[in-house]
Design a protein around this motif. Structure first.
Motif, PDB file in Angstrom:
ATOM      1  N   LEU A 198     -15.257  -0.795   5.257  1.00  0.00           N
ATOM      2  CA  LEU A 198     -16.305   0.170   4.918  1.00  0.00           C
ATOM      3  C   LEU A 198     -16.911   0.809   6.158  1.00  0.00           C
ATOM      4  CD1 LEU A 198     -18.066  -1.975   2.168  1.00  0.00           C
ATOM      5  CD2 LEU A 198     -16.394  -0.147   1.827  1.00  0.00           C
TER       6      LEU A 198
ATOM      7  N   THR B 295     -11.250  -4.305   2.263  1.00  0.00           N
ATOM      8  CA  THR B 295     -11.592  -2.887   2.287  1.00  0.00           C
ATOM      9  C   THR B 295     -12.572  -2.649   3.423  1.00  0.00           C
ATOM     10  OG1 THR B 295     -11.324  -2.716  -0.126  1.00  0.00           O
ATOM     11  CG2 THR B 295     -12.535  -0.951   0.973  1.00  0.00           C
TER      12      THR B 295
ATOM     13  N   TRP C  63     -16.951  -9.865  -5.350  1.00  0.00           N
ATOM     14  CA  TRP C  63     -16.459  -9.586  -4.004  1.00  0.00           C
ATOM     15  C   TRP C  63     -17.529  -9.972  -2.987  1.00  0.00           C
ATOM     16  CZ3 TRP C  63     -18.811  -5.611  -1.030  1.00  0.00           C
ATOM     17  CH2 TRP C  63     -19.689  -4.770  -1.734  1.00  0.00           C
TER      18      TRP C  63
ATOM     19  N   GLU D 239      -3.851  -5.645   1.777  1.00  0.00           N
ATOM     20  CA  GLU D 239      -3.610  -6.802   0.918  1.00  0.00           C
ATOM     21  C   GLU D 239      -2.833  -7.850   1.702  1.00  0.00           C
ATOM     22  OE1 GLU D 239      -1.654  -5.643  -2.689  1.00  0.00           O
ATOM     23  OE2 GLU D 239      -3.532  -5.093  -3.675  1.00  0.00           O
TER      24      GLU D 239
ATOM     25  N   ALA E   7     -16.155   3.760  -1.894  1.00  0.00           N
ATOM     26  CA  ALA E   7     -14.985   2.884  -2.049  1.00  0.00           C
ATOM     27  C   ALA E   7     -14.766   2.453  -3.495  1.00  0.00           C
ATOM     28  CB  ALA E   7     -15.138   1.650  -1.161  1.00  0.00           C
TER      29      ALA E   7
ATOM     30  N   LYS F 198      -7.759  -9.107  -0.723  1.00  0.00           N
ATOM     31  CA  LYS F 198      -7.849  -7.676  -0.425  1.00  0.00           C
ATOM     32  C   LYS F 198      -9.012  -7.427   0.519  1.00  0.00           C
ATOM     33  CE  LYS F 198      -7.320  -4.614  -3.747  1.00  0.00           C
ATOM     34  NZ  LYS F 198      -7.629  -3.757  -4.927  1.00  0.00           N
TER      35      LYS F 198
ATOM     36  N   ARG G  13      -0.871  -2.446   4.414  1.00  0.00           N
ATOM     37  CA  ARG G  13      -1.913  -1.448   4.153  1.00  0.00           C
ATOM     38  C   ARG G  13      -1.589  -0.790   2.821  1.00  0.00           C
ATOM     39  NH1 ARG G  13      -2.156   1.846   8.845  1.00  0.00           N
ATOM     40  NH2 ARG G  13      -4.268   1.335   9.492  1.00  0.00           N
TER      41      ARG G  13
ATOM     42  N   PHE H  56     -12.347   2.930   4.972  1.00  0.00           N
ATOM     43  CA  PHE H  56     -11.733   2.977   3.642  1.00  0.00           C
ATOM     44  C   PHE H  56     -10.266   2.563   3.634  1.00  0.00           C
ATOM     45  CE2 PHE H  56     -15.169   6.194   3.578  1.00  0.00           C
ATOM     46  CZ  PHE H  56     -16.057   5.473   2.790  1.00  0.00           C
ATOM     47  N   ASP H  57      -9.766   2.067   4.765  1.00  0.00           N
ATOM     48  CA  ASP H  57      -8.453   1.428   4.731  1.00  0.00           C
ATOM     49  C   ASP H  57      -8.546   0.176   3.859  1.00  0.00           C
ATOM     50  OD1 ASP H  57      -7.159   3.218   6.329  1.00  0.00           O
ATOM     51  OD2 ASP H  57      -7.003   1.917   8.085  1.00  0.00           O
ATOM     52  N   VAL H  58      -7.502  -0.044   3.059  1.00  0.00           N
ATOM     53  CA  VAL H  58      -7.419  -1.234   2.208  1.00  0.00           C
ATOM     54  C   VAL H  58      -6.153  -1.995   2.573  1.00  0.00           C
ATOM     55  CG1 VAL H  58      -7.267  -2.115  -0.150  1.00  0.00           C
ATOM     56  CG2 VAL H  58      -8.650  -0.082   0.326  1.00  0.00           C
TER      57      VAL H  58
END
Length: 307
Positions: free
Chosen positions: A6, A4, A32, A298, A48, A2, A305, A294-296
């Protein structure tokens, strides 16, 4: 895995984007990792929902402020939060001295051990879930990419073992570890009972004028995270040509080396992001995104997304 984002802005923050920082999490690992730590990153971590207690290590691509000035506050806030676990910081020459000139990093002051590891082109390190190699880039100061090779996932075919006469017991772990065993005169060849899935190959790059400088590692890479600071049109009009990548240059390189997934970041404040993605899609036929704060994402079998 994952990812993320920032901070996704180049040079300075905007109302919508903070400067560079990326959180990476691995499946079945409690902690993480942070890649770059621009000013204000500690605020982004809070927003986040990431736990500062679970931060295992920080990786800095280069010494420019939009990639490392957030270290001062993050290190100190970690102390104020009462963290006692040690923290590793992998960074180029000069970052340790810079932090020491601002923050008292003695154990007595912080209450936890802070360790700096100086990186260079060719530096390698093993982690619980991945192998990391540092690759040099082309920029105005020494800048690096982190080539991450996720360790293979090994699954034991217990049903086949049982069908072949070996019931669950201490030998199962030996076989999963790749060791052939012999039980009651019968030999069990480990490779015949293991399903091995190769891990993903990821590149997280710092500032870099020439993406194809990474050519040796780009072929069929599962994911490339790379700056796309300018469009070609804007770059050509700049009086001073800074050592950054255009969206077109990045896209052409990704297409040439069959990169499977591409995420562009480090976007000049003059752009919203759509212009960058539009130019990328002119030259790259793979799965492409421009990251926003803040897009995540995987990455499993495919990159997606997370909404």
């Amino acid at each position: 895995m994952k990812f993320t984002f920032l901070g996704t802005s180049a040079g300075r923050p905007t109302k919508k984007r903070n400067v560079s920082a990326l959180a990476v999490e691995f499946e079945n690992e409690s902690g993480w990792y942070l890649f770059d730590c621009g000013e204000g990153t500690q605020h982004q971590i809070l927003k986040a929902g990431l736990s500062i207690y679970k931060l295992k290590a920080i990786f800095i691509t280069h010494i420019h402020g939009d990639h490392c000035y957030g270290l001062f506050g993050l290190i100190t806030s970690r102390m104020l939060e009462g963290c006692t676990e040690s923290l590793l910081i992998y960074a180029p020459k000069g970052v340790k001295e810079m932090v020491e000139s601002v923050v008292d990093i003695s154990f007595e002051h912080l209450g936890y051990k802070l360790e700096f590891v100086e990186i260079y082109g060719g530096f390698e390190e093993e982690f619980e879930k991945f192998h990391l190699k540092v690759l040099p880039l082309i920029h105005s100061v020494p800048s690096y990419a982190f080539y991450i090779s996720q360790k293979p996932k090994v699954k034991l075919n217990a049903r086949k073992l049982q069908n072949d006469g070996l019931m669950p017991g201490i030998f199962y772990q030996d076989i999963k570890n790749g060791k052939d065993v012999e039980v009651d005169g019968k030999k069990y060849i480990a490779s015949e009972y293991l399903d091995i899935r190769e891990g993903k190959k990821i590149i997280i790059a710092g500032d870099n004028a020439e993406p194809d400088f990474l050519a040796k590692y780009l072929e069929n890479t599962d994911l490339l995270i790379h700056e796309a600071t300018y469009t070609e049109e804007v770059f050509e009009k700049l009086e001073t040509k800074y050592l950054h990548t255009t969206a077109a240059n990045l896209a052409k390189t990704a297409e040439k080396f069959r990169v499977k997934n591409l995420i562009a970041t480090h976007i000049s404040p003059r752009f919203e992001g759509e212009e960058i993605l539009e130019e990328i899609k002119k030259f790259y036929n793979g799965n492409a995104f421009v990251a926003n704060d803040f897009d995540v994402f995987e990455l499993k079998e495919e990159l997606r997304r997370v909404e």
